[in-house]
Design a protein around this motif. Structure first.
Motif, mmCIF file in Angstrom:
data_model
loop_
_atom_site.group_PDB
_atom_site.id
_atom_site.type_symbol
_atom_site.label_atom_id
_atom_site.label_comp_id
_atom_site.label_asym_id
_atom_site.label_seq_id
_atom_site.Cartn_x
_atom_site.Cartn_y
_atom_site.Cartn_z
ATOM 1 N N GLU A 1 0.957 -1.314 -0.004
ATOM 2 C CA GLU A 1 0.030 -0.047 -0.065
ATOM 3 C C GLU A 1 0.877 1.309 -0.037
ATOM 4 N N MET A 2 2.194 1.179 0.746
ATOM 5 C CA MET A 2 2.796 2.356 0.654
ATOM 6 C C MET A 2 3.528 2.512 -0.539
ATOM 7 N N GLN A 3 3.865 1.389 -1.124
ATOM 8 C CA GLN A 3 4.551 1.436 -2.543
ATOM 9 C C GLN A 3 3.618 1.976 -3.584
ATOM 10 N N ARG A 4 1.885 1.862 -3.407
ATOM 11 C CA ARG A 4 1.323 2.252 -4.309
ATOM 12 C C ARG A 4 0.843 3.806 -4.021
ATOM 13 N N LEU A 5 0.919 4.090 -2.871
ATOM 14 C CA LEU A 5 0.813 5.594 -2.765
ATOM 15 C C LEU A 5 1.889 6.417 -3.260
ATOM 16 N N GLU A 6 3.134 5.779 -2.967
ATOM 17 C CA GLU A 6 4.361 6.677 -3.631
ATOM 18 C C GLU A 6 4.392 6.639 -5.019
ATOM 19 N N VAL A 7 4.032 5.574 -5.581
ATOM 20 C CA VAL A 7 3.824 5.402 -7.070
ATOM 21 C C VAL A 7 2.842 6.530 -7.673
ATOM 22 N N GLU A 8 1.821 6.619 -6.788
ATOM 23 C CA GLU A 8 0.740 7.400 -7.371
ATOM 24 C C GLU A 8 1.075 9.011 -7.112
ATOM 25 N N ASN A 9 1.693 9.010 -5.908
ATOM 26 C CA ASN A 9 2.275 10.556 -5.618
ATOM 27 C C ASN A 9 3.146 10.629 -6.805
ATOM 28 N N ASN A 10 4.007 10.088 -7.409
ATOM 29 C CA ASN A 10 5.143 10.309 -8.447
ATOM 30 C C ASN A 10 4.465 10.683 -9.760
ATOM 31 N N ILE B 1 1.357 11.684 -10.279
ATOM 32 C CA ILE B 1 0.745 13.056 -10.138
ATOM 33 C C ILE B 1 1.776 14.246 -10.354
ATOM 34 N N PHE B 2 2.963 14.119 -9.690
ATOM 35 C CA PHE B 2 4.019 14.955 -10.006
ATOM 36 C C PHE B 2 4.583 15.198 -11.354
ATOM 37 N N ILE B 3 4.668 13.962 -11.715
ATOM 38 C CA ILE B 3 5.258 13.885 -13.300
ATOM 39 C C ILE B 3 4.040 14.509 -14.222
ATOM 40 N N GLU B 4 2.843 14.400 -14.020
ATOM 41 C CA GLU B 4 1.944 14.643 -14.925
ATOM 42 C C GLU B 4 1.874 16.513 -14.682
ATOM 43 N N ALA B 5 1.893 16.816 -13.489
ATOM 44 C CA ALA B 5 1.826 18.184 -13.174
ATOM 45 C C ALA B 5 2.924 19.159 -13.900
ATOM 46 N N TYR B 6 4.081 18.360 -13.954
ATOM 47 C CA TYR B 6 5.203 19.306 -14.334
ATOM 48 C C TYR B 6 5.801 18.554 -15.993
ATOM 49 N N GLY B 7 4.814 17.776 -16.450
ATOM 50 C CA GLY B 7 5.082 17.462 -17.778
ATOM 51 C C GLY B 7 6.333 16.739 -17.932
ATOM 52 N N LEU B 8 6.618 15.952 -17.203
ATOM 53 C CA LEU B 8 8.059 15.008 -17.030
ATOM 54 C C LEU B 8 8.128 13.657 -17.523
ATOM 55 N N GLN B 9 6.852 13.306 -18.218
ATOM 56 C CA GLN B 9 6.693 11.899 -18.417
ATOM 57 C C GLN B 9 7.931 11.322 -19.540
ATOM 58 N N THR C 1 10.066 8.127 -14.346
ATOM 59 C CA THR C 1 9.145 7.157 -14.270
ATOM 60 C C THR C 1 8.349 7.234 -12.894
ATOM 61 N N PRO C 2 7.071 7.065 -12.593
ATOM 62 C CA PRO C 2 6.689 6.833 -11.483
ATOM 63 C C PRO C 2 6.728 5.541 -10.520
ATOM 64 N N ASP C 3 7.687 4.833 -11.040
ATOM 65 C CA ASP C 3 7.801 3.360 -10.423
ATOM 66 C C ASP C 3 8.710 3.707 -9.106
ATOM 67 N N VAL C 4 8.476 2.890 -8.137
ATOM 68 C CA VAL C 4 9.133 2.887 -6.985
ATOM 69 C C VAL C 4 9.579 1.384 -6.517
ATOM 70 N N PRO C 5 10.745 1.132 -6.583
ATOM 71 C CA PRO C 5 10.976 -0.368 -6.140
ATOM 72 C C PRO C 5 10.885 -0.443 -4.635
#
Length: 329
Positions: free
Chosen positions: A30-39, A41-49, A53-57
């Motif tokens: 669940e923590m991994q899912r939340l961090e991926v989701e935060n990433n 949102i951040f990437i989309e907000a700043y156009g960094l696609q 990558t939003p992935d968090v190992p």
């Protein structure tokens, strides 16, 4: 102590641990899912696609119940699970020792005895009817010599703790689960590994201190917050000298075996008895030297400690009576 929480309670410790481990895995994912989701949102907000990558190992999910983060390295899943299970059982034994000294209670959450000079009476004032009563004199022996020497030996105290907390009906299965996880029997863990683990756990500022003879035949654990100026005298009079008396009695019994076996047919028994006597003689010499040169002089000094000075200042005051700890002794 998570293993004693009703949320994960099952019939055996193995099943309880499985429930707890499932909860830890769910929490990590669940923590991994939340961090991926935060990433994301951040990437989309700043156009960094195109740049991120939003992935968090898993090894970046900073939870101590997550073995990928806790241990790292190139271990396999099986190795990580084995290490986590072993450490969780070691933590359970550490909690048990805390209950033996009254630092913790299975009947009440939080710290119970954590002030300088606390006694069993202070504990009973807070926990009037404990299911597991702490040690009365703040001394728990650990004897590295074959045999049962004291009723309050740490191994026996732990087994009683296990029956009280997890039930007598599954005692053998629960003990086996712990020992399988540790890779050795509980008594051997307490003798060979517990204190080193404790010192590491408390970052070389241990709260349990180990009186130890030079070769480690005689050991006695105390809780710093219950230390009194006469603690060394209790270790000397009620434990070291009692151990010597019992060793001497065993030696005398073995000498009688040697006399009775002084025939050609019984040479095997005599040889075995003589080897045991030689081992006892070595132990007696060790503890006699420890008493004469170290523990008796310390006991006569009745040293007072001030916990406000910290472990680094106080530990050396008991000198060679204690197990050597790098940076403290």
């Amino acid at each position: 102590m998570p293993l004693l929480t009703a949320d994960y309670e099952a019939e055996t410790l193995a099943e309880t641990y499985a429930n707890l481990r499932q909860h830890w895995q769910a929490m990590t994912l669940e923590m991994q899912r939340l961090e991926v989701e935060n990433n994301r949102i951040f990437i989309e907000a700043y156009g960094l696609q195109d740049e991120l990558t939003p992935d968090v190992p898993l090894n970046e999910i900073t939870l101590t119940c997550n073995p990928h983060y806790r241990y790292g390295g190139n271990k396999t899943e099986a190795e990580l699970e084995t290490q986590l299970q072993a450490d969780t059982m070691a933590e359970f034994l550490s909690y048990a020792v805390g209950c033996m000294f009254g630092r913790y209670s299975i009947d009440q959450s939080g710290l119970i005895l954590a002030n300088q000079g606390d006694t069993l009476q202070h504990y009973l004032a807070k926990v009037p009817q404990p299911r597991f009563t702490p040690d009365a004199d703040n001394v728990i022996p650990l004897i590295d010599f074959d045999g049962d020497w004291f009723e309050d030996d740490i191994g026996e105290r732990f087994k009683h703790f296990l029956k009280i907390t997890l039930g007598a009906e599954n005692y053998q299965a629960n003990l086996k689960f712990i020992e399988d996880a540790l890779g050795k029997d509980v008594r051997k863990y307490f003798l060979k590994d517990f204190y080193a683990d404790h010192v590491k756990r408390y970052k070389k500022r241990p709260i349990y201190w180990l009186f130890s003879s030079p070769k480690g035949t005689f050991n006695a654990l105390i809780y710093l917050h219950r230390y009194q100026p006469d603690t060394a005298s209790i270790v000397l009079n009620d434990y070291l000298r009692e151990f010597r008396t019992k060793l001497t009695a065993r030696k005398q019994a073995l000498e009688q075996v040697g006399i009775r076996s002084d025939t050609k047919e019984n040479q095997g028994e005599k040889t075995k008895a003589l080897k045991a006597i030689a081992k006892i003689d070595q132990a007696l010499a060790e503890i006699n030297d420890y008493e004469r040169d170290i523990l008796y002089p310390l006991a006569t000094r009745q040293i007072a400690l001030d916990l406000d000075d910290g472990v680094k200042v106080n530990y050396p005051k008991l000198g060679k009576a204690l197990k050597s700890v790098a940076g403290l002794s």
